[in-house]
Every structure is written in C-alpha cells, then in structure tokens.
Design an enzyme around this catalytic site. Structure first.
Site, short mmCIF file in Angstrom:
data_model
loop_
_atom_site.label_atom_id
_atom_site.label_comp_id
_atom_site.label_asym_id
_atom_site.label_seq_id
_atom_site.Cartn_x
_atom_site.Cartn_y
_atom_site.Cartn_z
N ARG A 81 16.85 -10.22 6.17
CA ARG A 81 17.01 -9.57 7.48
C ARG A 81 15.95 -10.27 8.63
O ARG A 81 14.83 -10.85 8.23
CB ARG A 81 16.33 -8.07 7.32
CG ARG A 81 17.45 -7.23 6.55
CD ARG A 81 17.16 -5.78 6.44
NE ARG A 81 16.09 -5.84 5.50
CZ ARG A 81 15.73 -4.69 4.88
NH1 ARG A 81 16.44 -3.76 4.77
NH2 ARG A 81 14.89 -4.83 3.99
N ARG A 83 3.46 -9.60 12.87
CA ARG A 83 2.99 -8.38 12.45
C ARG A 83 1.74 -8.45 11.70
O ARG A 83 0.67 -7.63 12.03
CB ARG A 83 4.09 -7.78 11.32
CG ARG A 83 5.25 -6.85 11.81
CD ARG A 83 5.70 -6.04 10.78
NE ARG A 83 6.06 -6.45 9.73
CZ ARG A 83 7.35 -7.04 9.47
NH1 ARG A 83 8.17 -6.88 10.28
NH2 ARG A 83 7.52 -7.68 8.17
N LYS A 143 0.80 -1.24 -0.17
CA LYS A 143 0.05 0.03 0.05
C LYS A 143 0.86 1.13 0.02
O LYS A 143 0.63 2.32 -0.51
CB LYS A 143 -1.06 -0.09 1.03
CG LYS A 143 -0.37 -0.02 2.37
CD LYS A 143 -1.34 0.09 3.55
CE LYS A 143 -1.04 -0.55 4.93
NZ LYS A 143 0.16 0.55 5.57
N ARG A 145 -4.66 3.18 12.41
CA ARG A 145 -4.30 1.86 12.48
C ARG A 145 -5.20 1.13 13.47
O ARG A 145 -5.08 -0.07 13.51
CB ARG A 145 -3.01 1.77 13.38
CG ARG A 145 -1.72 1.20 12.41
CD ARG A 145 -0.53 1.17 13.28
NE ARG A 145 0.55 1.99 12.75
CZ ARG A 145 1.56 1.41 11.46
NH1 ARG A 145 1.00 0.09 11.29
NH2 ARG A 145 2.11 2.06 11.07
N ARG A 181 12.89 -11.49 0.03
CA ARG A 181 13.87 -10.22 0.16
C ARG A 181 15.16 -10.47 0.71
O ARG A 181 15.25 -11.46 1.72
CB ARG A 181 13.11 -9.34 1.10
CG ARG A 181 11.96 -8.62 0.69
CD ARG A 181 11.52 -7.40 1.55
NE ARG A 181 10.43 -6.78 1.13
CZ ARG A 181 9.67 -5.78 1.94
NH1 ARG A 181 10.48 -5.29 2.83
NH2 ARG A 181 8.64 -5.41 1.71
#
Ligand SMILES: [Zn+2]
Length: 214
Positions: free
Chosen positions: A160, A171, A13, A88, A127
C-alpha cells in the site's frame, strides 16, 4: 495507572497499548475513537469537533483536551487509562497537563517504545495487503503460503502507498519534528521510561510490565 504511549508511527506502541489495556483492565484511549463516539452520540463536544472536521480543519487542541478529559470521567477510567496517539505535540501536552492539574491529577508514566527509523521503514515495506479482502500480511513475519497471493481469497497482494518507504519516511519526519520533543517534555517531569522496541513484541511487553512493577 495513567500511561501515555510514545514512539514513532510503526514502532508498535498501539499493539503494546492494547496488551497493557487487557492486562490491567483499563481502557486504551485514542482520540480517533473519542471523536467517533462523540459524533455518533451527537454530544455538544462532538458537534463542535464535527464542524471543524467537515471543513477539513484540524480540531483545535483545547477542544481535543476537552474531549479527552470528558472521556476520563467515564467509569472504566477509574483505575487509569492508556493514551495512544495523543498528545502529539508540546502545546497539546501542556494543555493536557494543565487540565489534569486542574482536577488534581497527573500522568504516571510515558512509555517510549524506541525503534530506529530504518527498522520501521524495513518493517513497513514488508507489509502486504490483499486487493480483494483487505487481509494484511508481512513478507517476513507473517508470510502467505504462496508468495504474492492472499491465503484467504486468492487475490493479489500489494504494497500500500501508506507502507511505501517514502510515505513512511515522511511520517517519521513529522514525528521527529513534532512528537519526539515530548520525550524531553515528559522526561523533565520524570515519568519517561524507554523500552527497546526492536525485539519481539512479547519481550517489549515484558519490559514494560517490569517498568510498571517498580
Ligand atoms: Zn484476500
């Protein structure tokens, strides 16, 4: 045009918000940027926010809303703005709505970039970041010429901690508990529009433009 971007962390987003900001020449607003700017300029609101942050406390919702409302007064917001990463939670959304209503305004759209959790976990776990220069890659979407080696500086690439599946799943859990209810909240206000976030980012962008043109 006042837009809130909704979607899980890693749904893309932020990328869409940036593209929209450029297209419509309206600011892409994140609370992190607002905090930094106010603290740097030493504003009263910035000083208050810093007191909480220095103690390792969350900045209270009312203060965040004050900071956001203050940002909306800037000249570059006269044609609208794109909110990314705020609100949020339901209490934040309620506080923001109340503050907007007090000045006779309301949000126009809440764009929900929809991506299933497993796609997000797959994206993030692909990633790679360079230990030398910090450059980021993706094993599938943006691979290096030599596997595991940075194109720019030749140092080693790592996954990472932030991108590891267990971190991403944590998350996502917070997102489902606290932020996903906003889809219902703004749905009741009649402003939610869903877009499929699993397709190419340019196709996601075009789908959003299509929604905004109606
Ligand atoms: Zn590098």
């Amino acid at each position: 045009m006042k837009i809130i971007m909704l979607g899980a962390p890693g749904a893309g987003k932020g990328t869409q918000a940036k593209m929209l900001a450029e297209k419509f020449n309206i600011p892409h607003i994140s609370t992190g940027d607002i905090f930094r700017a106010n603290i740097k300029e030493g504003t009263e609101l910035g000083k208050k926010a810093k007191e909480y942050m220095d103690k390792g406390l969350l900045v209270p919702d009312e203060l965040v809303v004050d900071l956001v409302m203050d940002r909306f007064k800037a000249d570059d917001c006269k044609d609208g703005y794109i909110l990314d990463g705020f609100p949020r939670t339901i209490p934040q959304a309620e506080a923001l709505d109340k503050a907007l209503a007090a000045v006779g305004e309301k949000m126009d759209y809440a764009i929900n970039v929809d991506v299933p959790d497993e796609n997000i976990v797959n994206r993030m776990s692909g990633r790679r970041a360079c230990v030398g220069c910090g450059a980021t890659y993706h094993i599938k979407y943006n691979p290096t010429k030599v596997e595991g080696i940075c194109d720019k500086c030749g140092k080693e690439l790592i996954l990472r901690d932030d991108d590891k599946p267990e971190t991403v799943l944590n998350r996502l859990k917070v997102y489902h508990d606290q932020t996903q209810p906003l889809i219902d909240y703004y749905g009741k206000a009649g402003i939610v529009r869903d877009v499929d976030g699993t397709v190419d980012m340019n196709d996601v962008f075009n789908a959003i433009l299509d929604i905004l043109s109606k």
